[in-house]
Design a protein around this motif. Structure first.
Motif, PDB file in Angstrom:
ATOM      1  N   LEU A 112      -6.505 -29.687  23.209  1.00  0.00           N
ATOM      2  CA  LEU A 112      -7.912 -29.281  23.177  1.00  0.00           C
ATOM      3  C   LEU A 112      -8.324 -28.683  24.526  1.00  0.00           C
ATOM      4  N   LYS A 113      -7.758 -29.252  25.599  1.00  0.00           N
ATOM      5  CA  LYS A 113      -8.026 -28.680  26.927  1.00  0.00           C
ATOM      6  C   LYS A 113      -7.473 -27.259  26.981  1.00  0.00           C
TER       7      LYS A 113
ATOM      8  N   ARG B 195      -7.096 -25.301  24.531  1.00  0.00           N
ATOM      9  CA  ARG B 195      -7.918 -24.426  23.693  1.00  0.00           C
ATOM     10  C   ARG B 195      -9.149 -23.932  24.464  1.00  0.00           C
ATOM     11  N   GLY B 196      -9.755 -24.820  25.238  1.00  0.00           N
ATOM     12  CA  GLY B 196     -10.896 -24.425  26.069  1.00  0.00           C
ATOM     13  C   GLY B 196     -10.480 -23.389  27.094  1.00  0.00           C
ATOM     14  N   ARG B 197      -9.356 -23.652  27.757  1.00  0.00           N
ATOM     15  CA  ARG B 197      -8.869 -22.708  28.768  1.00  0.00           C
ATOM     16  C   ARG B 197      -8.548 -21.364  28.125  1.00  0.00           C
TER      17      ARG B 197
ATOM     18  N   VAL C 273      -9.799 -19.876  25.418  1.00  0.00           N
ATOM     19  CA  VAL C 273     -10.922 -18.992  25.055  1.00  0.00           C
ATOM     20  C   VAL C 273     -11.536 -18.344  26.294  1.00  0.00           C
ATOM     21  N   LEU C 274     -11.568 -19.094  27.382  1.00  0.00           N
ATOM     22  CA  LEU C 274     -12.122 -18.519  28.622  1.00  0.00           C
ATOM     23  C   LEU C 274     -11.200 -17.419  29.151  1.00  0.00           C
TER      24      LEU C 274
END
Ligand code: SF4
Ligand code: SF4
Ligand code: SF4
Ligand code: FES
Lengths: 303, 155
Positions: free
Chosen positions: B96-97, B99-101, B103-104
């Motif tokens: 999930l981390k 995934r956040g990275r 998209v950014l």
């Protein structure tokens, strides 16, 4: 014996000079040690005065600003040739500076935007006469010439410049610290679990508590600790103006990495929280980022 | 190196085939799922284009965005990240981390003028050799459409 010093401005805002002069009376402590041989911001020297000096005849040369014009390139090269110790002074000089953000566009687009299409332009034309010409994109000075000392900051604090000068005047090294702004920051921290990011004008920042914990993008964790955490100390998020600590090769990558770890948000929300990630994550150092270098290399190939 | 990776790493052909673009893809695969999935694909002799260089990592949460930027900077045509399905990460939430990275990073690439489709994130479990294979195939197709990374060094 007084040491010969030269200070030069390439494309910059001259804020680094301003910060140095903000030493006020404390300037008097160092001035007797210095023989100023070139400093157009303060003393009436002309370029040929600098050009006529013998090579290696300046003890300390401070270069502020980055190369947006061919004349900047010329000045940088001369400063390199004339100085024993060349200092990249300020984030412009070390990383390319705020103007490095322009590397998101090609020179042609930039010139058109500024000289042809800007709202206030009445006589649209791209100036060509009596000009040295522009560089295609901003390349940080340390990638153009050999630089001996790096002093980032936008601007470096008065004390930063004083410390660096004092060290160099006494033949001591001036090394950058590995610590971050967070390491210097007095705010109280908690386990980070951010549900929403706010712009600075939204809501109110509670004093005494970590600004990032409160959902504002404070970049202290990814930024070199040289300024004494002066922004968070007065309840303002760190914008990362001093660039990353020496071990971090890409400021934005480091920031993204940390945001992924502390944000407890839907990916879409997270993406939308930063409408201009380049501007937010690389305020003064985009020109030294991987992304900008990729585009720069491309430009080189196209020609 | 296991059988699967050996199969997916193409032998370096000396001949230069001009005009034909074969994308070079760096695939970061999580040890606990996709890497095993890739291995399964290899041992079950599934068909997979030979374009991906697999790099095994402990968890997609361990991927520094810098690795991805560096791969592109060094001339990779695409970067594929393959990890455990949400909820299945061996370290709870590494994926999930990531995934956040991711998209950014995608937004950053787009703003920097680099096709964001050059990077892709997928989930594939240890049992899903076929999902992994399809992911690689789709990635190769995507990159073929975009074309070579302009920073690509000589073949
Ligand atoms: S580093 Fe900042 S303060 Fe110094 S010249 Fe550049 S923009 Fe101005
Ligand atoms: S994130 Fe900002 S406010 Fe929080 S500790 Fe670091 S510098 Fe201070
Ligand atoms: S706190 Fe951050 S933005 Fe403020 S001066 Fe220091 S490095 Fe720059
Ligand atoms: S262990 Fe597979 S993504 Fe974390």
């Amino acid at each position: 014996m007084a040491k010969r010093i030269a200070l030069t401005q390439l494309s910059s805002c001259w804020g680094c000079d301003q910060s140095l002069i903000d030493l006020h009376l404390r300037l008097l402590d160092v001035l007797p040690e210095l023989e100023i041989v070139y400093w157009p911001a303060v003393v009436d020297y002309k370029l040929h005065d600098l050009e006529n000096l013998p090579d290696n005849s300046i003890h300390i040369g401070l270069v502020e600003g980055s190369c947006r014009t061919k004349e900047d390139m010329h000045l940088l090269e001369i400063m390199r040739a004339k100085s024993k110790i060349l200092v990249a002074w300020g984030s412009c000089s070390v990383f390319g500076g705020v103007q490095g953000l322009a590397n998101q566009w090609d020179l042609k687009e930039l010139l058109e935007r500024k000289y042809m299409k800007a709202e206030t332009v009445t006589d649209p034309r791209i100036p060509k006469e009596n000009l040295s010409g522009f560089t295609e994109h901003i390349v940080p000075n340390p990638e153009l010439v050999e630089v001996d000392v790096l002093l980032p900051g936008c601007p470096p604090t008065s004390d930063n410049t004083l410390d660096a000068l004092t060290a160099l005047l006494t033949n001591k090294p001036f090394d950058l610290p590995a610590k971050t702004v967070c390491d210097q920051c007095p705010m109280e921290r908690e386990e980070k679990n951010i549900k929403q990011f706010k712009r600075t004008h939204e809501g109110k920042i509670e004093p005494g508590k970590c600004i990032l914990d409160q959902g504002y993008l404070c970049l202290g964790f990814a930024t070199i600790g040289l300024c004494g955490a002066q922004c968070p100390t007065v309840n303002t998020p760190c914008k990362g103006c001093f660039g990353p600590p020496p071990a971090v090769t890409d400021h934005g990558a480091k920031i993204i990495s940390a945001l992924g770890a502390v944000a407890d948000m839907d990916p879409e929300e997270l993406q939308n929280a930063f409408p201009d990630p380049i501007g937010s994550f690389y305020f003064t150092d985009y020109a030294s980022s991987y992304l900008s270098k990729m585009r720069g290399k491309n430009r080189g190939k196209k020609k | 190196m296991t059988a699967a990776t050996q199969k997916t790493v193409p032998s370096k052909s000396k001949k230069k085939r001009k005009g034909k673009f074969e994308p070079r893809i760096v695939a970061f695969c999580c040890n606990w799922c996709s890497y095993a999935g890739a291995d399964l694909a290899g041992t079950s002799r599934m068909q997979m284009p030979p374009n991906a260089r697999i790099i095994r990592i402990n968890c997609t949460g361990r991927i520094d965005p810098l690795f991805i930027l560096d791969a592109l900077y060094q001339g990779a045509d695409g970067v594929l990240i393959s990890g455990c399905h949400p909820g299945d990460c061996h370290y709870t939430s590494g994926n999930l981390k990531m995934r956040g990275r991711f998209v950014l990073l995608k937004k950053l690439l787009e703003d920097a003028g680099i096709d964001p489709e050059r990077i892709h994130l997928q989930w594939a479990s240890a049992a899903e050799g076929d999902v992994f294979t399809k992911g690689v195939t789709a990635m190769v197709e995507r990159i073929k459409k975009i074309g070579p990374n302009p920073l690509r060094k000589g073949d």
